[in-house]
Design a protein around this motif. Structure first.
Motif, PDB file in Angstrom:
ATOM      1  N   VAL A 168       5.025  -4.486  -9.828  1.00 54.22           N
ATOM      2  CA  VAL A 168       5.238  -5.726  -9.206  1.00 54.22           C
ATOM      3  C   VAL A 168       6.084  -5.441  -7.855  1.00 54.22           C
ATOM      4  N   ILE A 169       5.535  -5.953  -6.673  1.00 53.88           N
ATOM      5  CA  ILE A 169       6.137  -5.580  -5.371  1.00 53.88           C
ATOM      6  C   ILE A 169       6.771  -6.571  -4.756  1.00 53.88           C
ATOM      7  N   GLU A 170       8.226  -6.883  -4.237  1.00 53.61           N
ATOM      8  CA  GLU A 170       8.755  -7.798  -3.903  1.00 53.61           C
ATOM      9  C   GLU A 170       9.210  -7.392  -2.584  1.00 53.61           C
ATOM     10  N   SER A 171       8.900  -8.071  -1.304  1.00 55.44           N
ATOM     11  CA  SER A 171       9.451  -7.656  -0.187  1.00 55.44           C
ATOM     12  C   SER A 171      11.161  -8.304  -0.228  1.00 55.44           C
ATOM     13  N   SER A 172      11.974  -7.602   0.279  1.00 51.18           N
ATOM     14  CA  SER A 172      13.508  -8.083   0.235  1.00 51.18           C
ATOM     15  C   SER A 172      14.111  -8.229   1.593  1.00 51.18           C
ATOM     16  N   GLY A 173      13.058  -8.093   2.649  1.00 49.89           N
ATOM     17  CA  GLY A 173      13.828  -8.048   4.076  1.00 49.89           C
ATOM     18  C   GLY A 173      12.917  -7.230   4.997  1.00 49.89           C
ATOM     19  N   PRO A 174      13.272  -7.258   6.094  1.00 53.02           N
ATOM     20  CA  PRO A 174      12.792  -6.455   7.219  1.00 53.02           C
ATOM     21  C   PRO A 174      12.983  -4.875   6.438  1.00 53.02           C
ATOM     22  N   GLY A 175      12.179  -4.087   6.606  1.00 53.72           N
ATOM     23  CA  GLY A 175      12.259  -2.794   6.391  1.00 53.72           C
ATOM     24  C   GLY A 175      12.559  -2.257   4.808  1.00 53.72           C
ATOM     25  N   THR A 176      12.720  -3.252   3.995  1.00 53.49           N
ATOM     26  CA  THR A 176      13.108  -2.879   2.617  1.00 53.49           C
ATOM     27  C   THR A 176      12.300  -3.649   1.718  1.00 53.49           C
ATOM     28  N   THR A 177      11.646  -2.975   0.609  1.00 50.61           N
ATOM     29  CA  THR A 177      10.942  -3.500  -0.327  1.00 50.61           C
ATOM     30  C   THR A 177      11.400  -2.923  -1.731  1.00 50.61           C
ATOM     31  N   VAL A 178      11.045  -3.791  -2.667  1.00 59.86           N
ATOM     32  CA  VAL A 178      11.493  -3.348  -4.221  1.00 59.86           C
ATOM     33  C   VAL A 178      10.387  -3.509  -4.903  1.00 59.86           C
TER      34      VAL A 178
ATOM     35  N   SER B  86       0.816  -1.227  -0.020  1.00 60.49           N
ATOM     36  CA  SER B  86       0.046   0.030   0.205  1.00 60.49           C
ATOM     37  C   SER B  86       0.746   1.551  -0.073  1.00 60.49           C
ATOM     38  N   ALA B  87       1.974   1.450   1.017  1.00 56.39           N
ATOM     39  CA  ALA B  87       2.832   2.328   0.906  1.00 56.39           C
ATOM     40  C   ALA B  87       3.311   2.593  -0.495  1.00 56.39           C
TER      41      ALA B  87
ATOM     42  N   ALA C 262       8.582   6.754  15.347  1.00 59.04           N
ATOM     43  CA  ALA C 262       7.017   6.107  15.659  1.00 59.04           C
ATOM     44  C   ALA C 262       6.321   5.974  14.529  1.00 59.04           C
ATOM     45  N   SER C 263       6.588   6.777  13.296  1.00 60.39           N
ATOM     46  CA  SER C 263       5.559   6.752  12.119  1.00 60.39           C
ATOM     47  C   SER C 263       5.914   5.425  11.222  1.00 60.39           C
ATOM     48  N   GLY C 264       7.153   5.040  11.267  1.00 58.20           N
ATOM     49  CA  GLY C 264       7.309   3.982  10.373  1.00 58.20           C
ATOM     50  C   GLY C 264       7.119   3.945   8.972  1.00 58.20           C
ATOM     51  N   ARG C 265       6.957   5.268   8.562  1.00 57.02           N
ATOM     52  CA  ARG C 265       6.592   5.638   7.195  1.00 57.02           C
ATOM     53  C   ARG C 265       7.815   5.191   6.178  1.00 57.02           C
ATOM     54  N   TRP C 266       7.035   4.631   5.104  1.00 62.25           N
ATOM     55  CA  TRP C 266       7.919   3.717   3.871  1.00 62.25           C
ATOM     56  C   TRP C 266       8.374   5.279   3.277  1.00 62.25           C
ATOM     57  N   MET C 267       9.697   5.152   2.616  1.00 60.24           N
ATOM     58  CA  MET C 267      10.347   6.292   1.623  1.00 60.24           C
ATOM     59  C   MET C 267      10.937   5.575   0.725  1.00 60.24           C
TER      60      MET C 267
ATOM     61  N   LEU D 254       8.805  11.997   0.417  1.00 70.23           N
ATOM     62  CA  LEU D 254       8.667  10.911  -0.146  1.00 70.23           C
ATOM     63  C   LEU D 254      10.050  10.070   0.111  1.00 70.23           C
ATOM     64  N   PHE D 255      11.004  11.053   0.077  1.00 64.68           N
ATOM     65  CA  PHE D 255      12.375  10.281  -0.018  1.00 64.68           C
ATOM     66  C   PHE D 255      13.133  10.208   1.277  1.00 64.68           C
ATOM     67  N   ALA D 256      13.813   9.185   1.200  1.00 65.83           N
ATOM     68  CA  ALA D 256      14.950   8.867   2.329  1.00 65.83           C
ATOM     69  C   ALA D 256      15.846  10.001   2.305  1.00 65.83           C
ATOM     70  N   ASP D 257      16.767  10.317   3.279  1.00 63.00           N
ATOM     71  CA  ASP D 257      17.675  11.271   3.393  1.00 63.00           C
ATOM     72  C   ASP D 257      18.745  11.029   2.329  1.00 63.00           C
ATOM     73  N   ASP D 258      19.079   9.796   1.964  1.00 64.01           N
ATOM     74  CA  ASP D 258      20.173   9.414   1.388  1.00 64.01           C
ATOM     75  C   ASP D 258      19.712   8.870  -0.012  1.00 64.01           C
ATOM     76  N   VAL D 259      18.597   9.343  -0.401  1.00 64.65           N
ATOM     77  CA  VAL D 259      18.064   8.852  -1.765  1.00 64.65           C
ATOM     78  C   VAL D 259      18.739   9.013  -3.029  1.00 64.65           C
ATOM     79  N   GLU D 260      18.787   8.242  -4.016  1.00 65.12           N
ATOM     80  CA  GLU D 260      19.630   7.970  -4.918  1.00 65.12           C
ATOM     81  C   GLU D 260      18.655   7.867  -6.138  1.00 65.12           C
TER      82      GLU D 260
END
Length: 149
Positions: A90-100, A23-24, A134-139, A47-53
């Motif tokens: 197409v969404i694939e989880s690639s581990g805890p806290g990471t999604t591709v 969903s995120a 606390a938000s755990g928001r995806w970026m 929407l971006f992580a601090d170190d987005v590439e």
């Protein structure tokens, strides 16, 4: 006959986590497209992580939130803004806290008669990370834009 496991176990938690990540990803794809199309480049930073590439045609064009927003703003001046359409995700989880995620996109640009015409098609190859706190928001941590595929 094998019985289904009782509800509420670790399988349920994994499924809920996976659905929340999916969903995120879809929300970020839509928010990114609308922010670009509307010229709200400061909103992209949320929407971006601090170190987005950002990678375009195999080359890194921006590293870091501010640089990424600036690069996208320069690539989307008012006279070139149109509509980004994202599909076939197409969404694939690639581990805890990471999604591709891999998604096709079409960019419709202003045409000579004032309507929109297909200007670019391609594929996004994205990596998302769950935010801290606390938000755990995806970026969005990495976006590779492959043109013409």
């Amino acid at each position: 006959m094998t019985e289904a496991p009782p509800p509420g176990g670790s399988q349920d938690a994994e499924l809920i986590s996976s659905l929340m990540a999916e969903s995120a990803v879809r929300r970020i794809h839509a928010a990114y497209s609308q922010a670009c199309d509307d010229g709200r480049f400061e909103a992209l930073g949320t929407l971006f992580a601090d170190d987005v590439e950002l990678v375009v045609r195999g080359s890194v064009v921006a590293r870091g939130r501010e640089a990424a927003c600036e690069w996208i703003a320069a690539a989307q001046p008012p006279e070139r803004r149109g509509r980004h359409l994202v599909a076939n995700t197409v969404i694939e989880s690639s581990g805890p806290g990471t999604t591709v995620a891999v998604a096709d996109f079409v960019f419709l640009a202003p045409g000579p008669d004032g309507g929109l015409v297909v200007a670019t098609v391609g594929r996004y190859r994205d990596r998302f990370v769950a935010g801290d706190g606390a938000s755990g928001r995806w970026m969005l941590a990495r976006r590779e834009m492959v043109m013409g595929r």
